[in-house]
Design a protein around this motif. Structure first.
Motif, mmCIF file in Angstrom:
data_model
loop_
_atom_site.group_PDB
_atom_site.id
_atom_site.type_symbol
_atom_site.label_atom_id
_atom_site.label_comp_id
_atom_site.label_asym_id
_atom_site.label_seq_id
_atom_site.Cartn_x
_atom_site.Cartn_y
_atom_site.Cartn_z
ATOM 1 N N GLY A 1 0.791 -1.245 -0.027
ATOM 2 C CA GLY A 1 -0.146 -0.098 0.070
ATOM 3 C C GLY A 1 0.960 1.362 -0.004
ATOM 4 N N PRO B 1 -4.713 -8.836 3.243
ATOM 5 C CA PRO B 1 -5.948 -8.533 3.043
ATOM 6 C C PRO B 1 -6.990 -9.555 2.878
ATOM 7 C CG PRO B 1 -4.573 -7.006 2.198
ATOM 8 C CD PRO B 1 -3.771 -8.045 2.346
ATOM 9 N N ASP C 1 -6.869 -11.083 -1.311
ATOM 10 C CA ASP C 1 -6.093 -10.227 -1.777
ATOM 11 C C ASP C 1 -4.648 -11.294 -1.614
ATOM 12 O OD1 ASP C 1 -5.838 -8.188 -3.450
ATOM 13 O OD2 ASP C 1 -6.128 -6.569 -1.835
ATOM 14 N N ARG D 1 0.295 -2.636 9.197
ATOM 15 C CA ARG D 1 -0.769 -2.670 9.784
ATOM 16 C C ARG D 1 -1.524 -1.363 9.492
ATOM 17 N NH1 ARG D 1 -0.789 -7.327 12.564
ATOM 18 N NH2 ARG D 1 1.160 -8.053 13.212
ATOM 19 N N CYS E 1 -2.043 0.168 6.905
ATOM 20 C CA CYS E 1 -2.932 0.089 5.663
ATOM 21 C C CYS E 1 -3.742 -0.929 5.498
ATOM 22 C CB CYS E 1 -1.751 -0.083 4.420
ATOM 23 S SG CYS E 1 -0.578 1.173 4.005
ATOM 24 N N ALA E 2 -3.829 -1.932 6.449
ATOM 25 C CA ALA E 2 -4.418 -2.973 6.517
ATOM 26 C C ALA E 2 -5.993 -2.793 6.610
ATOM 27 C CB ALA E 2 -4.067 -3.979 7.528
ATOM 28 N N PRO E 3 -6.738 -3.383 5.727
ATOM 29 C CA PRO E 3 -8.170 -3.265 6.058
ATOM 30 C C PRO E 3 -8.783 -4.268 6.929
ATOM 31 C CG PRO E 3 -7.745 -4.753 4.004
ATOM 32 C CD PRO E 3 -6.354 -4.243 4.576
ATOM 33 N N ALA E 4 -9.858 -4.396 7.484
ATOM 34 C CA ALA E 4 -10.424 -5.121 8.647
ATOM 35 C C ALA E 4 -10.432 -6.632 7.914
ATOM 36 C CB ALA E 4 -11.897 -4.654 9.122
ATOM 37 N N GLY F 1 -8.335 -9.226 7.591
ATOM 38 C CA GLY F 1 -7.052 -10.002 7.140
ATOM 39 C C GLY F 1 -6.561 -10.830 7.709
#
Ligand SMILES: [Zn+2]
Length: 249
Positions: free
Chosen positions: A156, A168, A171, A177, A179-182, A184
């Motif tokens: 990211g 993620p 993906d 951490r 940039c991480a979406p929920a 993952g």
């Protein structure tokens, strides 16, 4: 009928007719082959003891024109992965062999894949701890296929992954951490350290690489996701291993 003798790894077998077996094996020089082992299911078969997954052997076979199945003349074990102390390894040899079988191209030599598999046989036979070995093998086989995401930097923001990483959902890459979406799958700093070490360690030197149970689970989850994504299915042996662990806990 040309006869070939090859160094090979036995991957799997299945029944053929009343007394025979089809043997799938990875040769060092000519890729994956399938052959008929005549009489392999008879009590006094010359193939007894040589057909366990991940057995390294000298295989002599005939190729027949216009046929995919070769005819196996003999299989001479050079190293068996199974020693008397290898209870836990038993379930894993099938798993390692299934992974190689899935990824080995038919009749096309893949020297690096052969060497990786062969070194697993040595490591198991030598009594290596099976859990780090399994995560190491997954890492390397995914890398050899060119599908292991980069660990160098966050996909990211480009920052180095020093505080752990997250894959993620849906993906196949690693982000930091921030940039991480929920939702993952996380890799801790310990798990990343293991991967870094694995990239620079021969399998017979794995003893020097620490892998705690929690980091092993994280790696297993991430590797399973990568494999399911690229194979577009879940391996049967992987499912069996997971169920075995659940029963033993
Ligand atoms: Zn980032």
């Amino acid at each position: 009928m040309p006869v070939y003798t090859s160094e090979a790894l036995i991957l799997r077998t299945y029944k053929l007719g009343e007394a025979d077996r089809i043997v799938v094996f990875l040769t060092r020089d000519r890729g994956k082959k399938r052959g008929v082992a005549k009489g392999a299911r008879r009590v006094r078969s010359k193939f007894i003891g040589a057909l366990e997954p991940m057995t390294r052997a000298g295989v002599a076979y005939y190729e027949r024109e216009q046929r995919d199945l070769v005819r196996i003349n003999y299989i001479e074990t050079t190293r068996s992965p199974l020693s008397p102390s290898s209870g836990e390894a038993l379930g894993h040899v099938g798993y390692f062999a299934e992974l190689i079988d899935e990824w080995a191209p038919e009749a096309h030599a893949d020297e690096r894949l052969y060497r990786l598999g062969s070194s697993m046989t040595d490591a198991i036979a030598g009594g290596a701890a099976i859990e780090p070995l399994a995560r190491y093998f997954e890492y390397w086989i995914l890398r050899l296929q060119g599908v292991y995401p980069s660990l160098a930097a966050c996909a990211g923001c480009g920052e180095p992954l020093t505080g752990g990483a997250v894959m993620p959902p849906r993906d196949d890459l690693f982000v930091c951490r921030t940039c991480a979406p929920a939702g993952g799958s996380s890799l801790s700093v310990e798990a990343l350290r293991f991967l870094k070490g694995a990239g620079a360690t021969a399998p017979d030197r794995l003893d020097g690489l620490a892998l705690q149970a929690r980091a092993a689970r994280e790696l297993e989850t991430v590797h399973r996701r990568l494999m399911n994504l690229h194979l577009e299915k879940e391996l049967k042996s992987a499912r069996v291993l997971r169920e075995m662990r659940r029963v033993n806990q």
